[in-house]
Write a protein that holds these residues in place. Sequence first.
Motif, mmCIF file in Angstrom:
data_model
loop_
_atom_site.group_PDB
_atom_site.id
_atom_site.type_symbol
_atom_site.label_atom_id
_atom_site.label_comp_id
_atom_site.label_asym_id
_atom_site.label_seq_id
_atom_site.Cartn_x
_atom_site.Cartn_y
_atom_site.Cartn_z
ATOM 1 N N ILE A 512 0.843 -1.054 -0.138
ATOM 2 C CA ILE A 512 -0.102 0.041 -0.084
ATOM 3 C C ILE A 512 0.910 1.259 0.124
ATOM 4 O O ILE A 512 1.502 1.409 0.787
ATOM 5 N N THR A 513 0.641 2.087 -1.041
ATOM 6 C CA THR A 513 1.665 3.336 -0.998
ATOM 7 C C THR A 513 0.631 4.496 -1.079
ATOM 8 O O THR A 513 -0.306 4.486 -1.847
ATOM 9 N N GLU A 514 0.951 5.435 -0.255
ATOM 10 C CA GLU A 514 0.090 6.611 0.157
ATOM 11 C C GLU A 514 1.041 7.958 -0.567
ATOM 12 O O GLU A 514 1.956 8.330 0.054
ATOM 13 N N ILE A 515 0.174 8.632 -1.166
ATOM 14 C CA ILE A 515 1.022 10.055 -1.655
ATOM 15 C C ILE A 515 0.112 11.196 -1.219
ATOM 16 O O ILE A 515 -0.976 11.231 -1.596
ATOM 17 N N TYR A 516 0.844 12.116 -0.258
ATOM 18 C CA TYR A 516 0.061 13.163 0.257
ATOM 19 C C TYR A 516 0.792 14.461 -0.533
ATOM 20 O O TYR A 516 1.863 14.534 -0.612
ATOM 21 N N PHE A 517 -0.398 15.405 -0.840
ATOM 22 C CA PHE A 517 0.024 16.452 -1.261
ATOM 23 C C PHE A 517 -0.503 17.691 -0.990
ATOM 24 O O PHE A 517 -1.962 17.365 -0.775
ATOM 25 N N PRO A 518 -0.313 18.889 -1.127
ATOM 26 C CA PRO A 518 -1.028 20.125 -0.814
ATOM 27 C C PRO A 518 -2.442 20.339 -1.615
ATOM 28 O O PRO A 518 -2.521 20.043 -2.650
ATOM 29 N N TYR A 519 -3.369 20.939 -1.002
ATOM 30 C CA TYR A 519 -4.874 20.698 -1.381
ATOM 31 C C TYR A 519 -4.787 22.106 -2.237
ATOM 32 O O TYR A 519 -4.439 23.177 -2.064
ATOM 33 N N SER A 520 -5.358 21.799 -3.481
ATOM 34 C CA SER A 520 -5.735 23.001 -4.452
ATOM 35 C C SER A 520 -6.770 22.429 -5.058
ATOM 36 O O SER A 520 -7.085 21.222 -5.751
ATOM 37 N N GLU A 521 -7.556 23.368 -5.897
ATOM 38 C CA GLU A 521 -8.847 23.241 -6.552
ATOM 39 C C GLU A 521 -8.515 22.340 -7.765
ATOM 40 O O GLU A 521 -9.144 21.291 -8.144
ATOM 41 N N GLU A 522 -7.390 22.736 -8.439
ATOM 42 C CA GLU A 522 -6.891 22.197 -9.692
ATOM 43 C C GLU A 522 -6.590 20.686 -9.307
ATOM 44 O O GLU A 522 -7.136 19.847 -9.907
#
Length: 577
Positions: A512-522
Amino acid sequence: MQALLTTHAKYFAYGVIIISVLLMGYVIYEISLAKQRFADQLITKSVNQTESELDNFFDRIYNLINAVDQQYDSGFWKDLPRDKTILHNISLIENYEPISSVGLADSRGYEFNVIPDTVDDQWLTRKVFVDQWGFIEKWKRWELGDSLTAIEEWEDSLAIDTRERPWYKGAKKSGEEIFWTNPYEYTTGPEIGITASQLFKSDTPDTKFKIIAFDLTLSDLNVFVDDLELTRNQNIFLLTSDNSRVIALHKLSPDLSVAQLSSKLQVSPEQLNSQELLKVLREDENHEAFNFTADGEKWWGILKPYQISETRSINIVSVLPEDDFALEITRTLWVSIGSFFLIVFLSIIVVRNHNKLHRIGNTLADKNKLVSEQKKILFSEVHHRVKNNLALISAFSELELMNIEHPLTRTYLQRSIRRIKIIAIVQEQAYKSDELGLVPSNELLSGITEYVAERSELTIENKNTGCVKININQALTYGLLLNELLFEIHGKRGDQSDTISVNANSKNGHLITEIYFPYSEELSQYSEKIKDQEIISAFLKKLSAKIETHIDDKICITLSFELKKQKGIVGSKFYNV
């Protein structure tokens, strides 16, 4: 004192002789019981050889269908001209020896076949379109020289609607699984064979689906069986799962014509007039070796099913006359008795030459060590050559990139360079791994994230919490998929500069690989559609992976797939990178 020592030596010698006789008696007793074990070993060996040959035979077809599936997904077949389609199918038939013809059909009653002609460099095509032409076959004969040239064409009546053929109906019912027919006589010629077919979703509005089919003649399957190394009178039979028809047998003459071979195959076991085969079919219940009498002769036999797919199997029957190995056991018994007396004599020589043998042993050990070191050097050399070749390809591509100004072309070439780099990273980690063919997930993830961070403006935090070994075939697809995901995120993140974190761990046999990145609408809108991209979708399919998106204060893409142990250079029956 000397006499006492002599007496002790005499009694010691008597004791050694008595113990040797007892041991010899035990050896003779064990040899007398070895008949069943030896027969079981011979029978099992022949069945295992047959299974291995069948694996080689059917795996090539599975790999081919997977490759065609990948070509279909990539749009290779969509707008391919007719002559290119024919040439491509001719190449498939010529390069995959078991395949005798290729067919393509759809839901409109359309069927197109490419079949080798009896004349060298000539090929036949057969076209059927029931919904438009009715029950008519349109044939063409082509000559393959510097180009493909039509030299003759004619029409014939169609005996049966394609949509009523077993391979068509079976593929339609099986969905995305490969369907195998029972043996039958081909409508396009006198040969008997089986057909492997698979359904594909249609990319044209007037058809619901398409089906591709590959014909395999029983004569080709019989070649595999006939190459088995068996005892003088041992025989192997392949039968349908209900034991109603013989589809291959050992020791058929290679000079038989197609018609003669067909008369020997696809017959009932009773028609072969083989009493030992009929005896096994009647009495084998546990799929274990057993002995029986047929025509006044003692035999050993076994019946074992072989699974072609989840829904189709064939039966392997191996029969072995006891005379083929009983003489060997008797000879072994006398050899053992003679060896006993010989050993007594040789033991004296062995003691006197102990030092010499010791030196020979040391020499052999040194040679074995040298061979082991040479193997390590060879393995290292192969790795470095692969690594250097990948580096050369990448370097040449980057040189070409310097001379290309077209933006789209530069983008495509940059993507190719990145994928080559990822392949090199997987190769490097596989070489460093202490287990051949397995790649540690933590090292692989570190290598990929470091490379992506270096080639982009991303700051990537690797929060890998454990290590699991990944089969190299899965590791390659996983690495390429992770590369695509990270660079897609990079391409859509705009001016954001926050850190992206990647975490991988194993749970219940899944990675299981999780990629977290900052929120933006696009990014939020794009992350929902990322799995629909063609290359990402293809990689997900090859891994049988799932991808999910969770949106909170950050966006999380979760990728999971089952860790599998796949055999072969390119994977299992259902996996091909």
